[in-house]
Design an enzyme around this catalytic site. Sequence first.
Site, PDB file in Angstrom:
ATOM      1  N   GLU A 119     -14.700   2.544  14.420  1.00 15.28           N
ATOM      2  CA  GLU A 119     -14.416   1.433  15.333  1.00 15.28           C
ATOM      3  C   GLU A 119     -14.173   1.899  16.768  1.00 15.28           C
ATOM      4  O   GLU A 119     -14.340   1.126  17.702  1.00 15.28           O
ATOM      5  CB  GLU A 119     -13.173   0.661  14.842  1.00 15.28           C
ATOM      6  CG  GLU A 119     -13.429  -0.103  13.557  1.00 15.28           C
ATOM      7  CD  GLU A 119     -12.146  -0.566  12.877  1.00 15.28           C
ATOM      8  OE1 GLU A 119     -11.146  -0.828  13.581  1.00 15.28           O
ATOM      9  OE2 GLU A 119     -12.137  -0.661  11.631  1.00 15.28           O
ATOM     10  N   ASN A 120     -13.733   3.151  16.917  1.00 16.31           N
ATOM     11  CA  ASN A 120     -13.274   3.591  18.239  1.00 16.31           C
ATOM     12  C   ASN A 120     -14.110   4.667  18.919  1.00 16.31           C
ATOM     13  O   ASN A 120     -14.017   4.835  20.125  1.00 16.31           O
ATOM     14  CB  ASN A 120     -11.843   4.129  18.131  1.00 16.31           C
ATOM     15  CG  ASN A 120     -10.863   3.041  17.762  1.00 16.31           C
ATOM     16  OD1 ASN A 120     -10.679   2.099  18.520  1.00 16.31           O
ATOM     17  ND2 ASN A 120     -10.278   3.151  16.587  1.00 16.31           N
ATOM     18  N   GLY A 164     -10.963   3.859  11.586  1.00 13.75           N
ATOM     19  CA  GLY A 164     -10.440   4.464  12.830  1.00 13.75           C
ATOM     20  C   GLY A 164     -11.483   5.107  13.720  1.00 13.75           C
ATOM     21  O   GLY A 164     -11.577   4.794  14.911  1.00 13.75           O
ATOM     22  N   VAL A 165     -12.304   5.987  13.162  1.00 11.05           N
ATOM     23  CA  VAL A 165     -13.334   6.663  13.955  1.00 11.05           C
ATOM     24  C   VAL A 165     -14.507   5.715  14.215  1.00 11.05           C
ATOM     25  O   VAL A 165     -14.972   5.579  15.356  1.00 11.05           O
ATOM     26  CB  VAL A 165     -13.827   7.938  13.229  1.00 11.05           C
ATOM     27  CG1 VAL A 165     -14.963   8.590  14.009  1.00 11.05           C
ATOM     28  CG2 VAL A 165     -12.675   8.915  13.011  1.00 11.05           C
ATOM     29  N   ASN A 184       0.879  -1.177   0.000  1.00  8.51           N
ATOM     30  CA  ASN A 184       0.000   0.000   0.000  1.00  8.51           C
ATOM     31  C   ASN A 184       0.910   1.218   0.000  1.00  8.51           C
ATOM     32  O   ASN A 184       1.522   1.552   1.005  1.00  8.51           O
ATOM     33  CB  ASN A 184      -0.890  -0.033   1.239  1.00  8.51           C
ATOM     34  CG  ASN A 184      -1.887   1.115   1.259  1.00  8.51           C
ATOM     35  OD1 ASN A 184      -1.787   2.067   0.467  1.00  8.51           O
ATOM     36  ND2 ASN A 184      -2.840   1.037   2.154  1.00  8.51           N
ATOM     37  N   HIS A 203     -13.061   3.577  -1.053  1.00  7.37           N
ATOM     38  CA  HIS A 203     -13.134   2.704   0.131  1.00  7.37           C
ATOM     39  C   HIS A 203     -13.792   1.365  -0.200  1.00  7.37           C
ATOM     40  O   HIS A 203     -14.250   0.654   0.690  1.00  7.37           O
ATOM     41  CB  HIS A 203     -13.922   3.363   1.292  1.00  7.37           C
ATOM     42  CG  HIS A 203     -13.247   4.541   1.907  1.00  7.37           C
ATOM     43  ND1 HIS A 203     -13.943   5.635   2.379  1.00  7.37           N
ATOM     44  CD2 HIS A 203     -11.941   4.812   2.127  1.00  7.37           C
ATOM     45  CE1 HIS A 203     -13.098   6.526   2.872  1.00  7.37           C
ATOM     46  NE2 HIS A 203     -11.864   6.048   2.716  1.00  7.37           N
ATOM     47  N   ARG A 247     -10.937  17.274   4.548  1.00 10.83           N
ATOM     48  CA  ARG A 247     -11.722  17.559   3.341  1.00 10.83           C
ATOM     49  C   ARG A 247     -13.129  18.032   3.697  1.00 10.83           C
ATOM     50  O   ARG A 247     -13.716  17.553   4.667  1.00 10.83           O
ATOM     51  CB  ARG A 247     -11.846  16.297   2.471  1.00 10.83           C
ATOM     52  CG  ARG A 247     -10.525  15.818   1.922  1.00 10.83           C
ATOM     53  CD  ARG A 247     -10.685  14.480   1.192  1.00 10.83           C
ATOM     54  NE  ARG A 247      -9.636  13.566   1.604  1.00 10.83           N
ATOM     55  CZ  ARG A 247      -9.686  12.251   1.473  1.00 10.83           C
ATOM     56  NH1 ARG A 247     -10.751  11.665   0.937  1.00 10.83           N
ATOM     57  NH2 ARG A 247      -8.680  11.502   1.883  1.00 10.83           N
ATOM     58  N   GLU A 282      -8.438  -3.986   5.241  1.00 15.37           N
ATOM     59  CA  GLU A 282      -8.275  -3.819   3.795  1.00 15.37           C
ATOM     60  C   GLU A 282      -7.155  -4.704   3.251  1.00 15.37           C
ATOM     61  O   GLU A 282      -7.263  -5.238   2.145  1.00 15.37           O
ATOM     62  CB  GLU A 282      -7.982  -2.344   3.478  1.00 15.37           C
ATOM     63  CG  GLU A 282      -9.217  -1.481   3.656  1.00 15.37           C
ATOM     64  CD  GLU A 282      -8.948   0.011   3.559  1.00 15.37           C
ATOM     65  OE1 GLU A 282      -8.439   0.581   4.546  1.00 15.37           O
ATOM     66  OE2 GLU A 282      -9.248   0.606   2.520  1.00 15.37           O
ATOM     67  N   HIS A 341     -17.723   4.085   6.561  1.00 14.79           N
ATOM     68  CA  HIS A 341     -16.268   3.965   6.713  1.00 14.79           C
ATOM     69  C   HIS A 341     -15.763   5.328   7.154  1.00 14.79           C
ATOM     70  O   HIS A 341     -15.720   6.280   6.374  1.00 14.79           O
ATOM     71  CB  HIS A 341     -15.622   3.536   5.387  1.00 14.79           C
ATOM     72  CG  HIS A 341     -14.125   3.459   5.451  1.00 14.79           C
ATOM     73  ND1 HIS A 341     -13.420   2.270   5.375  1.00 14.79           N
ATOM     74  CD2 HIS A 341     -13.191   4.432   5.596  1.00 14.79           C
ATOM     75  CE1 HIS A 341     -12.124   2.519   5.483  1.00 14.79           C
ATOM     76  NE2 HIS A 341     -11.961   3.823   5.600  1.00 14.79           N
ATOM     77  N   ARG A 348      -2.609  -2.001  -3.699  1.00 17.05           N
ATOM     78  CA  ARG A 348      -3.773  -1.128  -3.552  1.00 17.05           C
ATOM     79  C   ARG A 348      -3.645   0.022  -4.550  1.00 17.05           C
ATOM     80  O   ARG A 348      -2.674   0.779  -4.516  1.00 17.05           O
ATOM     81  CB  ARG A 348      -3.834  -0.568  -2.139  1.00 17.05           C
ATOM     82  CG  ARG A 348      -4.909   0.467  -2.006  1.00 17.05           C
ATOM     83  CD  ARG A 348      -5.041   0.988  -0.607  1.00 17.05           C
ATOM     84  NE  ARG A 348      -6.147   1.935  -0.602  1.00 17.05           N
ATOM     85  CZ  ARG A 348      -6.043   3.165  -0.131  1.00 17.05           C
ATOM     86  NH1 ARG A 348      -4.915   3.601   0.366  1.00 17.05           N
ATOM     87  NH2 ARG A 348      -7.082   3.970  -0.179  1.00 17.05           N
TER      88      ARG A 348
HETATM   89  P1  ADP Z   1      -7.147   5.862   7.141  1.00 12.89           P
HETATM   90  O1  ADP Z   1      -8.379   6.517   6.592  1.00 12.89           O
HETATM   91  O2  ADP Z   1      -5.918   6.682   6.940  1.00 12.89           O
HETATM   92  O3  ADP Z   1      -7.008   4.407   6.821  1.00 12.89           O
HETATM   93  P2  ADP Z   1      -7.929   5.062   9.819  1.00 12.89           P
HETATM   94  O4  ADP Z   1      -9.086   4.257   9.398  1.00 12.89           O
HETATM   95  O5  ADP Z   1      -6.814   4.394  10.528  1.00 12.89           O
HETATM   96  O6  ADP Z   1      -7.332   5.984   8.690  1.00 12.89           O
HETATM   97  O7  ADP Z   1      -8.503   6.236  10.762  1.00 12.89           O
HETATM   98  C1  ADP Z   1      -7.636   7.215  11.264  1.00 12.89           C
HETATM   99  C2  ADP Z   1      -8.440   8.200  12.084  1.00 12.89           C
HETATM  100  O8  ADP Z   1      -9.140   7.501  13.094  1.00 12.89           O
HETATM  101  C3  ADP Z   1      -7.567   9.200  12.809  1.00 12.89           C
HETATM  102  O9  ADP Z   1      -7.450  10.385  12.083  1.00 12.89           O
HETATM  103  C4  ADP Z   1      -8.335   9.473  14.084  1.00 12.89           C
HETATM  104  O10 ADP Z   1      -9.064  10.678  13.937  1.00 12.89           O
HETATM  105  C5  ADP Z   1      -9.341   8.365  14.190  1.00 12.89           C
HETATM  106  N1  ADP Z   1      -9.198   7.613  15.431  1.00 12.89           N
HETATM  107  C6  ADP Z   1      -8.330   6.636  15.719  1.00 12.89           C
HETATM  108  N2  ADP Z   1      -8.530   6.185  16.983  1.00 12.89           N
HETATM  109  C7  ADP Z   1      -9.550   6.899  17.479  1.00 12.89           C
HETATM  110  C8  ADP Z   1     -10.217   6.932  18.733  1.00 12.89           C
HETATM  111  N3  ADP Z   1      -9.884   6.122  19.739  1.00 12.89           N
HETATM  112  N4  ADP Z   1     -11.225   7.805  18.878  1.00 12.89           N
HETATM  113  C9  ADP Z   1     -11.590   8.620  17.874  1.00 12.89           C
HETATM  114  N5  ADP Z   1     -10.978   8.644  16.686  1.00 12.89           N
HETATM  115  C10 ADP Z   1      -9.970   7.811  16.495  1.00 12.89           C
END
Ligand code: ADP
Length: 382
Positions: free
Chosen positions: A314-315, A311-312, A7, A161, A222, A365, A189, A72
């Site tokens: 899932e967390n 990232g967002v 990637n 995505h 963005r 991915e 996503h 990718r």
């Molecule tokens: P990409 O789109 O680059 O693949 P990811 O899916 O890894 O990125 O997401 C990255 C984003 O996830 C980071 O910019 C951050 O804002 C967010 N993120 C990661 N962990 C957390 C968390 N615990 N709480 C909120 N946001 C998070």
Amino acid sequence: MTVLVLNCGSSSIKYQLIDPAGPARLAKGIVERIGEDDGVADHAAALRQVIAELEAECGPLDQLGLAAVGHRIVHGGDRFAEPTVVDDDVERAIEELAPLAPLHNPPGLTALRLARRELPDVPHVAVFDTAFHQTLPPVAYTYALDRDLAGRYGVRRYGFHGTSVSYVSREAARLLDRDPADTNLVVLHLGNGASATAVRGGRSVDTSMGLTPLEGLVMGTRTGDLDPGALFYLHREAGLSVDELDRLVNRSSGLLGLAGANDLREVHRLAKAGDAAAQLARELYCYRIRHYVGAYLAVLAPTHAIVFTAGVGENDSWVRSHSLAGLRHLGVEVDHVRNSFAASRAQVISPDEADVTVLVVPTDEELEIARQAAGLVGQREP
Ligand code: ADP
């Protein structure tokens, strides 16, 4: 069987060595700071470092039984609806698509070229972020533009995505114990880039990103949806050039432009400390998600599940609950206790009696790329 997944970004190459049959990684790493003073000189040097690191960890590559190298590639235009074994013609086609994704396609192409040279005996498979969305119907992918001009320049919605959405959709159907062909999903996503996709029976039928990964949801840097008239206005009144406008909407807008931080964790910190701009930024982020969820509930009718990933997604339990707040009359509800757990694995966060199940499904991915590459190469063997 092992697949090497590459990637490649503008200043880094991420790699993973994967057995597509299982989620475990045989090796993974990243070579960063390509082209910077204290980093490796260029992508060619970075790729040689990737191979050196892999060989130091796993032994000679030619003894690993590499079935394929999966690459990718962000934009496949309307040429690529499937993963594709790369030959010189495919390489040329990806090059011709570069104007559609000037930031994203060239690094992927660079890695592809170099890797084909370094590993000439292994099939190289391009897996496109746009491919999963090639099933969009004309009403979802057509912009109401002059038909001839749009046709000549390929101006339409492509969506991105797709690799993640494809993986997550299959996982979601498994979790729901439903046949994917009979499952309708809204997939959110939410990473640095963010998109919403309506998936009907395993096929993408609408998605929020468009010709480029700029349209739709509010993202880290963005704008997402913006009246194109705003660009003409800023060009005429603020004297911004096309390149300046491009940078503005892609790199210094979104959460960064609104709140001064592109990471939601930082936006939350500021918002909790009373920063009004950060409070508006996160409200707007969730409001835009709710907007698209509403639209796709109407497109899919019925929707079996809404799925959060990346990232967002899932967390961030705050984003999950706020973006779906007030939708009980549509059968959408989040259970606050279930939602409060960090999701290292897939889980349901809606109450049992809800009409629409809400899920968190971690995306993968790289595993999806490895599976698609292995599947394609496996078919070709006699
Ligand atoms: P990409 O789109 O680059 O693949 P990811 O899916 O890894 O990125 O997401 C990255 C984003 O996830 C980071 O910019 C951050 O804002 C967010 N993120 C990661 N962990 C957390 C968390 N615990 N709480 C909120 N946001 C998070």
